[in-house]
Design an enzyme around this catalytic site. Structure first.
Site, mmCIF file in Angstrom:
data_model
loop_
_atom_site.group_PDB
_atom_site.id
_atom_site.type_symbol
_atom_site.label_atom_id
_atom_site.label_comp_id
_atom_site.label_asym_id
_atom_site.label_seq_id
_atom_site.Cartn_x
_atom_site.Cartn_y
_atom_site.Cartn_z
ATOM 1 N N LYS A 1 35.594 49.896 36.740
ATOM 2 C CA LYS A 1 35.387 48.747 35.828
ATOM 3 C C LYS A 1 35.196 47.472 36.646
ATOM 4 C CE LYS A 1 39.225 46.814 34.117
ATOM 5 N NZ LYS A 1 39.370 45.373 34.387
ATOM 6 N N ASN A 2 36.012 47.300 37.695
ATOM 7 C CA ASN A 2 36.002 46.038 38.440
ATOM 8 C C ASN A 2 34.858 45.935 39.435
ATOM 9 O OD1 ASN A 2 38.137 45.313 36.908
ATOM 10 N ND2 ASN A 2 39.687 45.541 38.504
ATOM 11 N N ARG B 1 38.609 37.777 30.515
ATOM 12 C CA ARG B 1 38.563 36.692 31.486
ATOM 13 C C ARG B 1 37.528 36.945 32.575
ATOM 14 N NH1 ARG B 1 42.165 34.386 32.921
ATOM 15 N NH2 ARG B 1 41.590 34.486 35.111
ATOM 16 N N CYS C 1 46.647 34.955 30.636
ATOM 17 C CA CYS C 1 46.853 36.248 29.977
ATOM 18 C C CYS C 1 48.305 36.636 30.233
ATOM 19 C CB CYS C 1 45.862 37.276 30.490
ATOM 20 S SG CYS C 1 46.287 37.925 32.092
ATOM 21 N N ARG D 1 46.527 32.525 35.757
ATOM 22 C CA ARG D 1 45.236 32.970 36.304
ATOM 23 C C ARG D 1 44.178 31.868 36.209
ATOM 24 N NH1 ARG D 1 44.185 38.988 34.357
ATOM 25 N NH2 ARG D 1 42.788 38.997 36.146
ATOM 26 N N PRO D 2 44.445 30.757 36.859
ATOM 27 C CA PRO D 2 43.452 29.659 36.838
ATOM 28 C C PRO D 2 42.181 30.052 37.590
ATOM 29 C CG PRO D 2 45.151 29.231 38.461
ATOM 30 C CD PRO D 2 45.587 30.466 37.711
ATOM 31 N N LEU E 1 39.860 27.743 42.087
ATOM 32 C CA LEU E 1 39.218 28.037 43.382
ATOM 33 C C LEU E 1 37.729 28.348 43.199
ATOM 34 C CD1 LEU E 1 42.057 30.176 44.994
ATOM 35 C CD2 LEU E 1 41.625 27.721 45.229
ATOM 36 N N ASP F 1 47.363 46.288 40.940
ATOM 37 C CA ASP F 1 46.969 47.081 39.760
ATOM 38 C C ASP F 1 47.611 48.457 39.728
ATOM 39 O OD1 ASP F 1 43.541 45.825 39.517
ATOM 40 O OD2 ASP F 1 45.493 44.964 39.042
ATOM 41 N N LEU G 1 51.248 38.777 43.665
ATOM 42 C CA LEU G 1 49.957 38.211 43.253
ATOM 43 C C LEU G 1 50.008 37.478 41.932
ATOM 44 C CD1 LEU G 1 47.366 40.818 44.464
ATOM 45 C CD2 LEU G 1 47.333 38.393 44.897
ATOM 46 N N ARG H 1 40.624 49.151 27.485
ATOM 47 C CA ARG H 1 39.787 48.177 28.202
ATOM 48 C C ARG H 1 39.355 48.739 29.550
ATOM 49 N NH1 ARG H 1 41.922 42.190 28.289
ATOM 50 N NH2 ARG H 1 40.119 42.228 29.656
HETATM 51 C C1 EPZ Z 1 40.847 40.766 39.846
HETATM 52 O O1 EPZ Z 1 41.284 39.736 38.984
HETATM 53 C C2 EPZ Z 1 40.889 42.046 39.026
HETATM 54 N N1 EPZ Z 1 39.957 41.911 37.906
HETATM 55 C C3 EPZ Z 1 42.310 42.298 38.536
HETATM 56 O O2 EPZ Z 1 42.312 43.524 37.855
HETATM 57 C C4 EPZ Z 1 43.243 42.398 39.738
HETATM 58 O O3 EPZ Z 1 44.566 42.549 39.282
HETATM 59 C C5 EPZ Z 1 43.119 41.125 40.589
HETATM 60 O O4 EPZ Z 1 41.742 40.918 40.960
HETATM 61 C C6 EPZ Z 1 43.946 41.203 41.867
HETATM 62 O O5 EPZ Z 1 43.521 42.304 42.626
HETATM 63 C C7 EPZ Z 1 38.645 42.090 38.127
HETATM 64 O O6 EPZ Z 1 38.201 42.335 39.234
HETATM 65 C C8 EPZ Z 1 37.745 41.977 36.922
HETATM 66 P P1 EPZ Z 1 42.383 37.040 41.654
HETATM 67 P P2 EPZ Z 1 41.089 38.197 39.445
HETATM 68 O O7 EPZ Z 1 41.447 35.900 41.428
HETATM 69 O O8 EPZ Z 1 39.862 38.067 40.263
HETATM 70 C C9 EPZ Z 1 45.198 33.240 41.835
HETATM 71 C C10 EPZ Z 1 42.696 44.961 36.087
HETATM 72 O O9 EPZ Z 1 43.750 45.461 35.769
HETATM 73 N N2 EPZ Z 1 43.976 32.435 41.643
HETATM 74 O O10 EPZ Z 1 42.183 37.905 42.856
HETATM 75 O O11 EPZ Z 1 41.230 37.366 38.226
HETATM 76 C C11 EPZ Z 1 45.534 34.078 40.604
HETATM 77 O O12 EPZ Z 1 46.277 33.319 39.677
HETATM 78 C C12 EPZ Z 1 42.633 43.515 36.457
HETATM 79 O O13 EPZ Z 1 41.606 45.575 36.192
HETATM 80 C C13 EPZ Z 1 44.101 31.053 41.578
HETATM 81 O O14 EPZ Z 1 45.197 30.494 41.678
HETATM 82 O O15 EPZ Z 1 42.356 37.971 40.374
HETATM 83 C C14 EPZ Z 1 46.336 35.211 41.197
HETATM 84 O O16 EPZ Z 1 47.678 34.782 41.360
HETATM 85 C C15 EPZ Z 1 43.922 42.820 36.123
HETATM 86 N N3 EPZ Z 1 42.981 30.301 41.398
HETATM 87 C C16 EPZ Z 1 45.712 35.419 42.577
HETATM 88 O O17 EPZ Z 1 44.956 34.230 42.853
HETATM 89 C C17 EPZ Z 1 41.735 30.873 41.281
HETATM 90 O O18 EPZ Z 1 40.744 30.123 41.126
HETATM 91 C C18 EPZ Z 1 44.756 36.607 42.661
HETATM 92 O O19 EPZ Z 1 43.874 36.492 41.576
HETATM 93 C C19 EPZ Z 1 41.628 32.273 41.349
HETATM 94 C C20 EPZ Z 1 42.764 33.032 41.540
#
Ligand code: EPZ
Length: 422
Positions: free
Chosen positions: A23-24, A93, A117, A122-123, A126, A306, A328, A398
């Site tokens: 999916k990802n 998202r 969520c 999850r801002p 960045l 995950d 995370l 999902r």
């Molecule tokens: C991706 O989410 C995955 N989703 C998530 O999988 C996965 O849990 C996550 O990466 C971590 O591996 C998809 O790929 C569609 P991040 P993502 O940006 O990109 C912080 C699932 O179950 N952050 O790597 O949204 C954030 O809050 C889903 O399939 C900021 O602060 O995660 C988090 O603490 C759930 N500012 C950390 O970074 C930003 O602008 C990692 O988030 C972006 C992120």
């Protein structure tokens, strides 16, 4: 009527689980078709709700979208819109992944801010900061990210490793004018598949360090995104191996890339399970005694967040205290209270959950809160005595294709239950 999943005590599983496409990886690959000057066929496309949602989002932008069994064809030659509307973004998202491509292609777009969520705020600060460094003018107006400007190559550093943030900026950089050097980039297999796809499309994209990429953009010229076979879902594979682990059964997952699962396989071994790893198949064998485990979640290639909930479920059966630290997301322990309702003994102190095992589990009503937490509740339901009812099962569908069918084929007893709303 109100639907939920009934999971009956299924103490022994056996057989092989075919693993679907990731999916990802599907989601960024669907988004990158916005940059394509040709229709793109994605094969091994998982039939999950999030893929359908991204398809709706692309259609809403004017793309031609055909999604069938295991494939999708995306034609963005006649994109008319540049607004990703709240009604769609609020359900997924990962819709944020159209921000970089739309801005790179059109020089302006509006994308609804994804809400938080269950697992955290999850801002997307960045994502926005990097686009601003590439010359975009970005305002937040009435819940929308309003971006405009021609993107220019830049030197970028991610303060925190972000998967979709990396993907968004890589796609934006591919359209920018000039060269970008991006540091502290996520290296999840799904990110690498996106980069390989851009390289095959003729983009000058080089991995110059473990987390460092250089990309020379086309200055808005669209590229021939190739038809792409989506890599297997390493988290789905890990989840079914966890089903074998928690029931202490011999079980195989096929159509996988074992290398993408290394940190997860290492933890199965630490817990006493024997694994047989072949080219595209992994078999897990019962443990003599399930050993407690220490897990810290971190970006790939470390242990994936995950898989955290699924290992917590297994740890309820380990002979001792397991420590699981979630680094995370600030709120990714929603499954703890639900597992405790089944009889687990888990205590949270800050970012660390202590799992005291082994504890016999007894079926009960439990609530799914996010995609992976819901899979952990299903795993626990397999070994809980009697019947476990998992509510809010839309979370499950999902990200897990044909979940009930796949579980039934290996001997798990489960079905959809329906009740009138109370
Ligand atoms: C991706 O989410 C995955 N989703 C998530 O999988 C996965 O849990 C996550 O990466 C971590 O591996 C998809 O790929 C569609 P991040 P993502 O940006 O990109 C912080 C699932 O179950 N952050 O790597 O949204 C954030 O809050 C889903 O399939 C900021 O602060 O995660 C988090 O603490 C759930 N500012 C950390 O970074 C930003 O602008 C990692 O988030 C972006 C992120």
């Amino acid at each position: 009527m109100y639907k939920y999943l009934k999971v009956y005590h299924s103490p022994k599983l056996a057989g092989e689980v075919p693993i679907s496409g990731a999916k990802n990886s599907a989601l960024p690959l669907m988004a990158v078709t916005i940059l394509s000057n040709r229709p793109v066929k994605l094969t091994n496309l998982p039939g999950v709700a999030d893929v359908k949602t991204m398809g709706r989002l692309l259609e809403n932008l004017g793309a031609g979208v055909e999604i069938g069994e295991g494939y999708g064809i995306f034609d963005t030659s006649s994109l008319t819109g540049t607004t990703a509307v709240y009604e769609i973004v609020k359900t997924m998202r990962a819709s944020i992944l159209v921000l970089g491509p739309l801005l790179g292609r059109f020089g302006n777009c509006r994308v609804s801010l994804p809400g938080g969520c269950a697992i955290g705020a999850r801002p997307v600060n960045l994502h926005i900061k990097a686009l601003q460094q590439m010359g975009a003018d970005i305002k937040i107006e009435q819940g929308y990210i309003c971006a405009e400007g021609r993107l220019k190559g830049a030197e970028l550093f991610f303060d925190q490793i972000t998967v979709t943030g990396s993907e968004n900026i890589i796609m934006a950089a591919a359209m920018a004018k000039g060269k970008s050097r991006i540091l502290n980039v996520a290296q999840e297999p799904e990110v690498l598949q996106l980069c390989n796809t851009l390289k095959e499309a003729g983009v000058d994209i080089q991995r110059v360090g473990e987390r460092e990429w250089e990309i020379v953009g086309t200055d808005g010229e669209l590229i021939p995104i190739p038809d792409t076979h989506i890599i297997p879902d390493r988290i789905e594979a890990g989840t079914y191996l966890a089903a074998g682990a928690i029931t202490n059964s011999q079980l195989s997952v096929v159509d996988v890339i074992p290398g993408d699962l290394e940190p997860v396989l290492a933890k199965f071994r630490e817990m006493g399970y024997r694994l047989e790893v072949e080219k595209d198949k992994i078999t897990i064998y019962p443990a003599q005694t399930i050993q407690p485990v220490q897990i810290v979640t971190a970006p790939h290639p470390e242990f994936p967040t995950d898989m955290q909930a699924q290992f917590m479920a297994i740890a309820t059966q380990a002979d001792g205290v397991s420590l699981i630290e979630e680094r995370l997301f600030e709120n990714r322990f929603m499954h703890v209270q639900e597992l405790n309702r089944l009889g687990a003994n888990i205590v949270i102190r800050g970012k660390v959950a202590s799992v005291y095992g082994p504890t016999p589990l007894v079926g009960a009503d439990v609530m799914a809160t996010d995609l992976r937490a819901s899979s952990a509740l299903v795993l626990a339901g397999l070994i809980a005595k009697g019947e476990t009812r998992v509510h809010r099962i839309y979370h499950l569908f999902r990200g897990y294709e044909k979940l009930i069918e796949k579980f039934r084929n290996i001997g798990a007893k489960m079905e959809i239950g329906e009740e009138p709303r109370p």
